[in-house]
Design a protein around this motif. Sequence first.
Motif, short mmCIF file in Angstrom:
data_model
loop_
_atom_site.label_atom_id
_atom_site.label_comp_id
_atom_site.label_asym_id
_atom_site.label_seq_id
_atom_site.Cartn_x
_atom_site.Cartn_y
_atom_site.Cartn_z
N LYS A 186 32.50 38.05 42.08
CA LYS A 186 33.58 37.08 41.88
C LYS A 186 33.44 35.99 42.93
O LYS A 186 33.48 36.27 44.13
CB LYS A 186 34.96 37.73 41.97
N TRP A 216 28.43 27.87 36.87
CA TRP A 216 29.87 28.08 36.82
C TRP A 216 30.53 27.06 37.75
O TRP A 216 30.01 26.73 38.80
CB TRP A 216 30.21 29.49 37.30
N ASP A 217 31.72 26.58 37.35
CA ASP A 217 32.44 25.61 38.19
C ASP A 217 33.95 25.69 38.05
O ASP A 217 34.66 24.73 38.30
CB ASP A 217 31.94 24.19 37.89
N SER A 218 34.47 26.85 37.69
CA SER A 218 35.92 26.99 37.48
C SER A 218 36.71 27.19 38.77
O SER A 218 37.92 27.02 38.78
CB SER A 218 36.22 28.15 36.53
N ASP A 223 35.07 32.33 39.36
CA ASP A 223 34.03 32.73 38.41
C ASP A 223 33.64 34.18 38.60
O ASP A 223 33.47 34.63 39.73
CB ASP A 223 32.79 31.86 38.60
N VAL A 256 30.67 36.80 37.60
CA VAL A 256 29.30 36.88 37.09
C VAL A 256 28.94 38.35 36.91
O VAL A 256 29.00 39.14 37.86
CB VAL A 256 28.31 36.20 38.06
N THR A 316 30.28 24.68 43.40
CA THR A 316 29.83 25.22 42.12
C THR A 316 29.05 26.49 42.42
O THR A 316 28.76 26.80 43.58
CB THR A 316 28.87 24.25 41.38
N LYS A 353 37.93 24.34 43.17
CA LYS A 353 37.30 23.94 41.90
C LYS A 353 36.46 22.67 42.01
O LYS A 353 35.36 22.62 41.49
CB LYS A 353 38.37 23.77 40.81
N ARG A 381 23.04 30.04 39.15
CA ARG A 381 22.01 31.07 39.29
C ARG A 381 20.68 30.38 39.05
O ARG A 381 20.50 29.68 38.05
CB ARG A 381 22.22 32.19 38.29
N THR A 422 30.14 43.27 39.09
CA THR A 422 30.36 41.83 38.94
C THR A 422 30.48 41.19 40.31
O THR A 422 30.88 41.84 41.29
CB THR A 422 31.63 41.51 38.12
N GLY A 480 22.15 30.02 35.00
CA GLY A 480 23.58 30.14 34.77
C GLY A 480 24.29 29.13 35.64
O GLY A 480 23.78 28.75 36.69
#
Length: 167
Positions: free
Chosen positions: A59, A90-92, A95, A97, A68, A64, A71, A57, A88
Motif C-alpha cells: 500500500k 498508479w497516482d491515486s 494505491d 499493488v 506517483t 495525490k 513499476r 499487497t 504498472g
Amino acid sequence: MAHPRQVVVLLAAIAAVACLASLASATQWMVGDNAGWSPKFNESGWTDGKKFAVGDTLKFMYGKDAHTVARVGKDDFAACNLQGNQLGFWDSGSDVVQLNSTGKMWFICTKPGHCLNGMKLVIDVQDGASAPGPSPSPDSSAPVSYAAGGALAAAGAALVAAAALAF
C-alpha cells in the motif's frame, strides 16, 4: 434424487473446503510505514527483515499530486529512467499493488528528481505465505495480516454439523 440429509452433508462439506482454502494468509505492507511513500523513505532500510510473498499487497500512501508509483524494470530502476517502460502506474495517493508473482519488483516515483532523491523501492517476492510481520511499535505501522481465523472455526463447525447429520 438425493436424500435431504445427503444434500445437507454435501453442502456442509463444500463449505468446509471453501473455508479451509481461505486459510492462506496475506499481508498488506504499508510502504514507508507512518511516513508513507516519500523521498528518502527507504534510507532507514524499510525492507529489512520483511518477507514479501505472492498474495501480499503493497500500500503506497502519499499526496495525490505530489508523487506517483511506477513499476519498472531493473535497468530503468537503476537509472531512475522516468521515461522508461512502465509495467504498472498508479497516482491515486492511496494505491494497493498486488504481489502476484515471484521475483524482484522495482518501483519508482516518476516526478522529476524524486527517484534520484531516493524515492524508489525494490523488493523480492517469494512463493508461499508470508512470515508474520514485525511486532507493532508506537511510532510505526505493522503490516496488516489477513488470516481467515474465523474460517477455521467455520470449517470446524461445518464438519461437526456434517458428521451429526450423517448419523
